[in-house]
Design a protein around this motif. Structure first.
Motif, short mmCIF file in Angstrom:
data_model
loop_
_atom_site.label_atom_id
_atom_site.label_comp_id
_atom_site.label_asym_id
_atom_site.label_seq_id
_atom_site.Cartn_x
_atom_site.Cartn_y
_atom_site.Cartn_z
N LYS A 1 0.84 -1.21 0.00
CA LYS A 1 0.00 0.00 0.00
C LYS A 1 0.87 1.26 0.00
CE LYS A 1 -4.09 -1.57 2.53
NZ LYS A 1 -4.88 -1.35 3.76
N VAL A 2 1.91 1.24 0.83
CA VAL A 2 2.81 2.39 0.93
C VAL A 2 3.49 2.64 -0.42
CG1 VAL A 2 4.99 3.16 1.95
CG2 VAL A 2 3.21 2.21 3.41
N MET A 3 3.99 1.59 -1.03
CA MET A 3 4.68 1.74 -2.31
C MET A 3 3.75 2.26 -3.40
SD MET A 3 7.19 -1.58 -2.24
CE MET A 3 7.82 -1.32 -3.88
N SER A 4 2.53 1.73 -3.46
CA SER A 4 1.61 2.19 -4.50
C SER A 4 1.22 3.65 -4.29
CB SER A 4 0.38 1.29 -4.57
OG SER A 4 -0.40 1.41 -3.40
N TYR A 5 1.00 4.05 -3.04
CA TYR A 5 0.64 5.45 -2.77
C TYR A 5 1.80 6.39 -3.11
CZ TYR A 5 -0.97 9.64 -0.43
OH TYR A 5 -1.34 10.93 -0.14
N LEU A 6 3.03 6.00 -2.74
CA LEU A 6 4.18 6.85 -3.06
C LEU A 6 4.37 6.97 -4.56
CD1 LEU A 6 6.70 5.66 -0.32
CD2 LEU A 6 5.56 7.87 -0.45
N ARG A 7 4.11 5.88 -5.29
CA ARG A 7 4.21 5.96 -6.76
C ARG A 7 3.15 6.87 -7.34
NH1 ARG A 7 5.57 -0.19 -6.87
NH2 ARG A 7 7.84 -0.07 -6.94
N GLU A 8 1.94 6.88 -6.74
CA GLU A 8 0.90 7.81 -7.18
C GLU A 8 1.34 9.26 -7.02
OE1 GLU A 8 -2.82 7.22 -5.17
OE2 GLU A 8 -2.89 5.09 -5.70
N LEU A 9 2.10 9.52 -5.95
CA LEU A 9 2.60 10.86 -5.68
C LEU A 9 3.78 11.23 -6.58
CD1 LEU A 9 2.44 10.95 -1.78
CD2 LEU A 9 0.84 11.97 -3.40
N GLY A 10 4.34 10.26 -7.30
CA GLY A 10 5.43 10.52 -8.23
C GLY A 10 6.80 10.12 -7.73
N TYR A 11 6.90 9.51 -6.56
CA TYR A 11 8.19 9.07 -6.03
C TYR A 11 8.62 7.76 -6.70
CZ TYR A 11 7.59 12.39 -2.20
OH TYR A 11 7.43 13.53 -1.47
N LYS A 12 9.93 7.58 -6.79
CA LYS A 12 10.48 6.29 -7.19
C LYS A 12 10.65 5.50 -5.90
CE LYS A 12 13.17 8.44 -10.83
NZ LYS A 12 14.52 8.87 -11.19
N VAL A 13 10.15 4.27 -5.87
CA VAL A 13 10.19 3.48 -4.65
C VAL A 13 10.85 2.13 -4.94
CG1 VAL A 13 8.85 2.54 -2.75
CG2 VAL A 13 8.01 4.54 -3.96
N LYS A 14 11.77 1.76 -4.05
CA LYS A 14 12.46 0.49 -4.19
C LYS A 14 12.10 -0.38 -3.00
CE LYS A 14 17.09 -1.33 -4.91
NZ LYS A 14 18.50 -0.99 -5.02
N ARG A 15 11.73 -1.63 -3.26
CA ARG A 15 11.39 -2.58 -2.22
C ARG A 15 12.69 -3.20 -1.70
NH1 ARG A 15 6.43 -5.70 -1.83
NH2 ARG A 15 6.77 -7.41 -0.41
N ILE A 16 12.92 -3.10 -0.41
CA ILE A 16 14.14 -3.61 0.21
C ILE A 16 13.78 -4.74 1.16
CG2 ILE A 16 16.15 -3.06 1.61
CD1 ILE A 16 16.19 -1.54 -0.97
N GLY A 17 14.42 -5.88 1.00
CA GLY A 17 14.21 -7.02 1.89
C GLY A 17 12.96 -7.81 1.53
N GLY A 18 12.86 -9.02 2.10
CA GLY A 18 11.75 -9.95 1.96
C GLY A 18 10.67 -9.57 1.12
#
Length: 118
Positions: free
Chosen positions: A101-118
């Motif tokens: 949820k956090v990653m999808s919302y940040l992408r909606e805001l225009g941020y690049k998001v990288k998933r780290i770990g598990g």
């Protein structure tokens, strides 16, 4: 009675630099508060339970900007996910495993998001 040891802060502080254009009035603290556009920032979404008595949390790291903007982003993320959390030491801590949820919302805001770990 023991004498107090003097430190550098007792001397009023001083700066030493080999850069002839160095200006002590504009130190690194002010440079960190420069605002980067969301598309220019790479945030990391971590999943962690270490040091939290086994409670699982989502931690967002890598935000560059003023503390007020970080607090506002943390508040928005908590509302979006419907959970609690906090902002400490430049990191947004969201309760629970809500990384997707956090990653999808940040992408909606225009941020690049990288998933780290598990």
């Amino acid at each position: 009675m023991a004498k107090k040891k003097m430190g550098l802060e007792d001397l009023g502080g001083f700066f030493f630099s080999t850069d002839k254009d160095f200006d002590p009035e504009h130190s690194k603290d002010e440079e960190q508060d420069e605002v980067l556009a969301p598309k220019d920032q790479l945030l990391e979404a971590h999943y962690s339970s270490k040091g939290r008595a086994g409670k699982k949390v989502t931690v967002v790291k890598g935000f560059v900007g003023p503390e007020e903007d970080l607090n506002a982003l943390g508040r928005d993320l908590k509302k979006k996910c419907g959970v609690g959390g906090s902002v400490k030491d430049g990191e947004i801590i969201i309760q629970g495993d809500v990384r997707d949820k956090v990653m999808s919302y940040l992408r909606e805001l225009g941020y690049k998001v990288k998933r780290i770990g598990g």
